[in-house]
Design a protein around this motif. Structure first.
Motif, short mmCIF file in Angstrom:
data_model
loop_
_atom_site.label_atom_id
_atom_site.label_comp_id
_atom_site.label_asym_id
_atom_site.label_seq_id
_atom_site.Cartn_x
_atom_site.Cartn_y
_atom_site.Cartn_z
N LEU A 1 29.15 44.34 23.40
CA LEU A 1 30.14 44.70 23.85
C LEU A 1 30.94 43.39 24.61
CD1 LEU A 1 27.99 45.23 27.56
CD2 LEU A 1 29.43 46.83 26.47
N ARG A 2 31.51 42.62 23.85
CA ARG A 2 31.40 41.39 23.85
C ARG A 2 32.91 40.86 22.42
NH1 ARG A 2 27.20 37.72 25.07
NH2 ARG A 2 26.66 37.33 22.65
N GLN A 3 31.96 42.00 21.53
CA GLN A 3 33.02 42.17 20.37
C GLN A 3 34.65 42.93 21.19
OE1 GLN A 3 30.17 43.66 17.56
NE2 GLN A 3 29.52 41.39 16.59
N ARG A 4 34.22 44.20 21.64
CA ARG A 4 34.70 45.37 22.26
C ARG A 4 36.08 44.63 23.41
NH1 ARG A 4 33.59 50.11 20.35
NH2 ARG A 4 32.37 50.16 17.88
N GLY A 5 35.63 43.22 23.51
CA GLY A 5 36.78 42.64 24.37
C GLY A 5 36.10 42.63 26.44
N ALA A 6 35.08 43.23 26.32
CA ALA A 6 33.99 42.80 27.24
C ALA A 6 34.33 41.59 28.03
CB ALA A 6 32.46 43.49 27.20
N ASP A 7 33.65 40.70 29.15
CA ASP A 7 33.98 40.49 29.53
C ASP A 7 32.60 39.89 30.71
OD1 ASP A 7 33.71 37.65 31.20
OD2 ASP A 7 35.84 37.87 31.94
N LEU A 8 31.49 39.43 29.59
CA LEU A 8 29.80 39.70 30.58
C LEU A 8 30.05 38.31 31.86
CD1 LEU A 8 28.06 40.10 27.07
CD2 LEU A 8 29.48 42.10 28.63
N SER A 9 30.70 38.42 31.83
CA SER A 9 30.99 36.88 33.50
C SER A 9 31.98 37.07 34.12
CB SER A 9 30.59 35.37 32.98
OG SER A 9 32.09 35.35 32.43
N TYR A 10 32.11 38.56 35.09
CA TYR A 10 33.61 38.61 35.07
C TYR A 10 33.52 39.34 36.65
CZ TYR A 10 37.33 41.17 36.54
OH TYR A 10 38.99 41.63 37.21
N GLY A 11 31.92 39.74 36.88
CA GLY A 11 31.97 40.75 38.00
C GLY A 11 32.00 39.08 39.26
N ARG A 12 31.31 37.64 38.39
CA ARG A 12 30.42 36.72 39.74
C ARG A 12 32.67 35.90 39.64
NH1 ARG A 12 28.14 32.83 35.31
NH2 ARG A 12 27.49 34.87 35.16
N ARG A 13 33.51 36.22 39.35
CA ARG A 13 35.31 35.81 40.02
C ARG A 13 35.26 36.65 40.57
NH1 ARG A 13 34.34 34.59 34.13
NH2 ARG A 13 36.01 36.09 33.23
N LEU A 14 35.25 38.34 41.29
CA LEU A 14 35.88 38.92 41.72
C LEU A 14 36.26 38.13 43.10
CD1 LEU A 14 33.67 42.46 41.33
CD2 LEU A 14 36.38 41.27 40.43
N PRO A 15 35.26 38.18 43.92
CA PRO A 15 35.69 37.28 45.61
C PRO A 15 36.85 36.44 45.20
CG PRO A 15 33.79 37.47 45.05
CD PRO A 15 34.08 37.54 43.37
N ARG A 16 36.65 35.74 44.22
CA ARG A 16 38.35 34.19 43.99
C ARG A 16 39.78 35.46 43.54
NH1 ARG A 16 40.17 32.00 38.83
NH2 ARG A 16 37.16 32.25 38.23
N LEU A 17 38.80 36.21 42.77
CA LEU A 17 40.44 36.21 41.52
C LEU A 17 41.12 37.75 43.02
CD1 LEU A 17 38.76 37.98 38.55
CD2 LEU A 17 40.39 36.58 38.81
N LEU A 18 40.85 38.19 44.23
CA LEU A 18 40.69 39.25 45.13
C LEU A 18 41.56 38.37 46.02
CD1 LEU A 18 39.64 41.60 44.11
CD2 LEU A 18 38.59 42.41 46.33
N ARG A 19 41.68 37.14 46.01
CA ARG A 19 41.63 36.28 47.22
C ARG A 19 43.01 35.36 46.37
NH1 ARG A 19 37.21 33.74 48.06
NH2 ARG A 19 37.32 32.30 46.58
N GLU A 20 42.91 35.17 44.74
CA GLU A 20 44.63 35.07 44.24
C GLU A 20 45.94 36.56 44.23
OE1 GLU A 20 42.50 33.27 40.42
OE2 GLU A 20 41.69 31.82 41.29
N ALA A 21 44.92 37.07 44.45
CA ALA A 21 45.57 37.92 44.50
C ALA A 21 46.31 38.71 45.72
CB ALA A 21 44.99 39.88 44.11
N GLY A 22 46.12 37.61 46.56
CA GLY A 22 46.72 37.77 47.76
C GLY A 22 46.20 38.82 49.02
N LEU A 23 44.56 39.53 49.33
CA LEU A 23 43.94 40.32 49.61
C LEU A 23 43.22 38.79 50.76
CD1 LEU A 23 42.60 43.11 47.32
CD2 LEU A 23 44.49 42.81 48.66
#
Length: 271
Positions: free
Chosen positions: A173-195
């Motif tokens: 998965l990592r070789q294909r570009g998957a980010d295997l620690s992405y899920g935990r960052r979702l709350p921060r990313l949604l706030r940073e996106a202005g939600l």
């Protein structure tokens, strides 16, 4: 990162339908609970991103009724006939590269999508832009790095083999570009996106017949790559599949992180 960056779990492979059914059995109830949390109702306009199998889009279509709209998109829409029978619009669309489809939408949802998308930042921006002011974004992605074992109770050689094959799968998965620690960052990313009103939770089964089905289909789908990369032998794969079939393994999934937030009312023009 490997040279081949395509999606590892190709929807066109024979095992894809089995995986979709197992994922639906494992996670649909949790996903639908989050839809209820944000208040989905008749007449809502919904965009199901990277839909894969038809179950989520079909549920949305039934809930929003004839006055609503459900658009299901994916890079590969080979499953489209099953979804379209429920009154769902189907569109081939690359969420990381294509402009958002015509909206605006009351609800945009993606499950097990952004972790695999190389242009995931652009994809998230496009999903937010497609919301009406006050509309909800629900994003659900696995976080394999948060709980890396498919057998958390690693008490014997059969469980050790299962976890070693899972380590190999994560490497692919990592070789294909998957980010295997992405899920935990979702709350921060949604706030940073202005939600606003951002919340999140996590869910993962520890053992289930659907976990067995999912693992069998997944291993069969990637076995050639595992062998080619020297991550497993054919004999080890056959032994692992036999262990699953014999019911000797308590197989888990990676934690599914679900995060949701809404676009502020008055936040720019509607699309």
């Amino acid at each position: 990162m490997g040279q081949d960056k395509g999606y590892l779990l190709d929807n066109r492979q024979a095992e894809a339908g089995t995986r979709f059914d197992a994922l639906a059995a494992l996670f649909d109830a949790s996903t639908f609970r989050h839809f209820e949390t944000v208040g989905i109702d008749e007449g809502w306009r919904c965009w199901e991103v990277g839909a894969g199998g038809p179950s989520v889009a079909a549920w949305l279509s039934e809930r929003v009724g004839p006055r609503g709209r459900v658009l299901a998109t994916d890079i590969d829409v080979s499953w489209a006939r099953a979804a379209a029978t429920g009154g769902v619009e189907v569109l081939r669309h690359d969420v990381g590269r294509d402009a958002p489809p015509a909206g605006p939408f009351d609800l945009v949802h993606a499950r097990l999508v952004l972790v695999h998308v190389a242009e995931r930042d652009a994809a998230l921006r496009g999903m937010v832009q497609a919301l009406r002011p006050g509309g909800w974004l629900v994003v659900e992605d696995a976080d394999p790095a948060l709980q890396p074992l498919i057998c958390p109770d690693e008490h014997g050689p059969e469980q050790e083999l299962a976890n070693r094959l899972r380590t190999g799968f994560r490497r692919l998965l990592r070789q294909r570009g998957a980010d295997l620690s992405y899920g935990r960052r979702l709350p921060r990313l949604l706030r940073e996106a202005g939600l606003t009103d951002v919340e999140a939770d996590a869910y993962f089964p520890i053992t289930s017949p659907a976990c067995d089905v999912l693992e069998t289909a997944t291993v069969q789908q990637v076995r050639d790559q595992l062998v080619a990369e020297g991550l497993a032998t054919d004999e080890e794969i056959e032994r692992h599949l036999a262990n699953i079939a014999a019911g000797r393994l308590d197989l888990a999934t990676s934690p599914m992180i679900s995060a949701w937030g809404r676009r502020p009312v008055g936040d720019g023009p509607q699309l």
